[in-house]
Enzyme design. Structure first.
Site, PDB file in Angstrom:
ATOM      1  NE  ARG A  15      -2.265   0.912   3.729  1.00 48.24           N
ATOM      2  CZ  ARG A  15      -2.280   2.030   4.464  1.00 48.24           C
ATOM      3  NH1 ARG A  15      -2.914   3.095   4.020  1.00 48.24           N
ATOM      4  NH2 ARG A  15      -1.694   2.059   5.626  1.00 48.24           N
ATOM      5  CG  ASN A  25       5.379  -1.030   0.890  1.00 46.35           C
ATOM      6  OD1 ASN A  25       5.822  -1.829   1.693  1.00 46.35           O
ATOM      7  ND2 ASN A  25       4.133  -0.572   0.963  1.00 46.35           N
ATOM      8  CB  SER A  83      -7.718  -1.977   4.483  1.00 44.88           C
ATOM      9  OG  SER A  83      -8.567  -0.966   3.996  1.00 44.88           O
ATOM     10  CD  GLN A 106       4.408  -8.556   5.708  1.00 44.14           C
ATOM     11  OE1 GLN A 106       3.755  -7.983   4.841  1.00 44.14           O
ATOM     12  NE2 GLN A 106       3.898  -8.885   6.877  1.00 44.14           N
ATOM     13  NE  ARG A 164      16.555 -19.697  34.737  1.00 41.71           N
ATOM     14  CZ  ARG A 164      15.818 -18.740  34.180  1.00 41.71           C
ATOM     15  NH1 ARG A 164      14.632 -18.422  34.706  1.00 41.71           N
ATOM     16  NH2 ARG A 164      16.235 -18.107  33.125  1.00 41.71           N
TER      17      ARG A 164
END
Length: 392
Positions: A15, A25, A83, A106, A164
């Site tokens: 976008r 982007n 969105s 991505q 642990r």
């Protein structure tokens, strides 16, 4: 793969309205638009029938096309801040009924390699998985906070404090890292990205980077430089590097002294970068359209490179050099800054442009310097090539 006739499509959501980092982007990361890292990995994986970028922005669409992707122009309805990715993916699927499986890659996870996408694709094609997504293994102990008292803990979630485990004795836990998701259309129709027979693909922590804010950018750039996928050209030997003169070696400005004589300036660090390339055995040459550059000849003497003036057709001159030296175009790197450089840039194995190059040259480049011509851009390309050489 030959028996699976389903259409596998890679989809990158990009976008234009990013608030944290405006137009992140396509912001330059380690010499390339952020989008290009994921897009190139998806294309070079050869496991998708089509590779798409969903965007609402003209410049992002242009970058996507330049880097070989197809563009889906998303609607305003799925381009708002509110969105969801799911809504955007559904809109894409609605307009592309031929797609059976979607690989959501991505954009903000730039350290994606083709092999990371090939194995999940094979899991879905050959092993019957309905969805596969990327995970990273973490060795973190989780504790539960008190709902009543700030700063107080009421217990541990995934360990016994009295016993642990050592890191090497504990497998850790798998966390979604958001790098990619593959899923069938049937799942998407149910509003799901994960379901059915679910698989995972583990990605090493060195590859797991997500850029969300400005503070993530320098970290991502450092990681990409060391672990990123630089494309097929990184597997080819660069034998010759050619620089345009005006606007690349110099800053494209002409200075006039008190005697009326014209002269240009250069950057010492650029010359040092050229020296390093030559020391590795790489041929370095210069091109210029200008025919009267006495000052440039002086600069060239310091570089010790072949300079060709009056090069009206730079692509033709490069072709002559390629033939004379017995090289392939893929073994040539070229840095230009103007429209006249674009044909040569498109033919070379590695094309580059300074930060202040013309738009046409920047979009034709596969390496975009963050420094201007005559102000360090040459050195950045030299360092980039030295990195490619050192990581073969």
């Amino acid at each position: 793969m030959d028996t699976d006739k389903r259409h596998f499509a890679a989809l990158i959501l990009a976008r234009g309205g990013s608030k944290g980092i405006p137009l992140k982007n396509i912001k330059i990361l380690a010499g390339q638009p952020l989008l290009s890292w994921s897009l190139r990995a998806a294309i070079d994986s050869k496991c998708f029938d089509s590779v798409w970028v969903s965007t609402d922005h003209d410049e992002i669409a242009r970058v996507a096309t330049e880097w070989g992707g197809q563009v889906h122009r998303r609607s305003a309805d799925v381009s708002r801040d509110s969105s969801s990715s799911l809504d955007t993916i559904k809109e894409f699927a609605l307009h592309h009924p031929e797609v059976d499986v979607i690989g959501l890659v991505q954009c903000t996870s730039p350290i994606t390699h083709p092999w990371m996408l090939q194995e999940p694709s094979a899991m879905m094609r050959e092993r019957g998985f309905d969805s596969v997504f990327s995970v990273t293994r973490k060795h973190l102990f989780r504790w539960k906070p008190s709902p009543n008292t700030a700063g107080e803990l009421v217990g541990a979630d995934n360990l016994d404090p009295n016993n642990r485990p050592r890191r090497q004795d504990w497998d850790g836990e798998l966390y979604e890292n958001g790098q990619f998701y593959m899923f069938s259309r049937q799942l998407l129709d149910q509003g799901l990205l994960q379901g059915g027979k679910v698989g995972y693909f583990e990605v090493g922590p060195e590859y797991s980077v997500d850029i969300d804010s400005e503070i993530d950018w320098p970290i991502a750039e450092q990681r990409v430089t060391k672990y990123g996928y630089f494309g097929v050209e990184s597997k080819k030997d660069i034998k010759m590097v050619v620089f345009d003169v005006d606007g690349v070696i110099t800053d494209n400005q002409v200075h006039i002294n008190e005697k009326g004589e014209e002269f240009r300036s250069y950057n010492r660090c650029d010359l040092e970068g050229v020296k390093q390339l030559k020391e590795t055995g790489i041929i370095v040459r210069l091109l210029s359209q200008d025919t009267s550059m006495a000052d440039m000849k002086l600069i060239n003497e310091k570089m010790g490179c072949l300079l060709e003036n009056g090069a009206k057709n730079k692509c033709s001159v490069l072709g002559k050099w390629v033939d004379e030296l017995g090289l392939e175009w893929s073994q040539v790197a070229y840095m230009g800054n103007d429209i006249s450089d674009v044909p040569a840039m498109r033919k070379c194995g590695l094309s580059a442009a300074p930060a202040d190059a013309r738009t046409e040259a920047r979009y034709a480049a596969r390496f975009n310097a963050t420094d201007r011509g005559g102000r360090g851009a040459v050195r950045q390309l030299c360092d980039h090539i030295m990195h490619l050489i050192s990581t073969k």
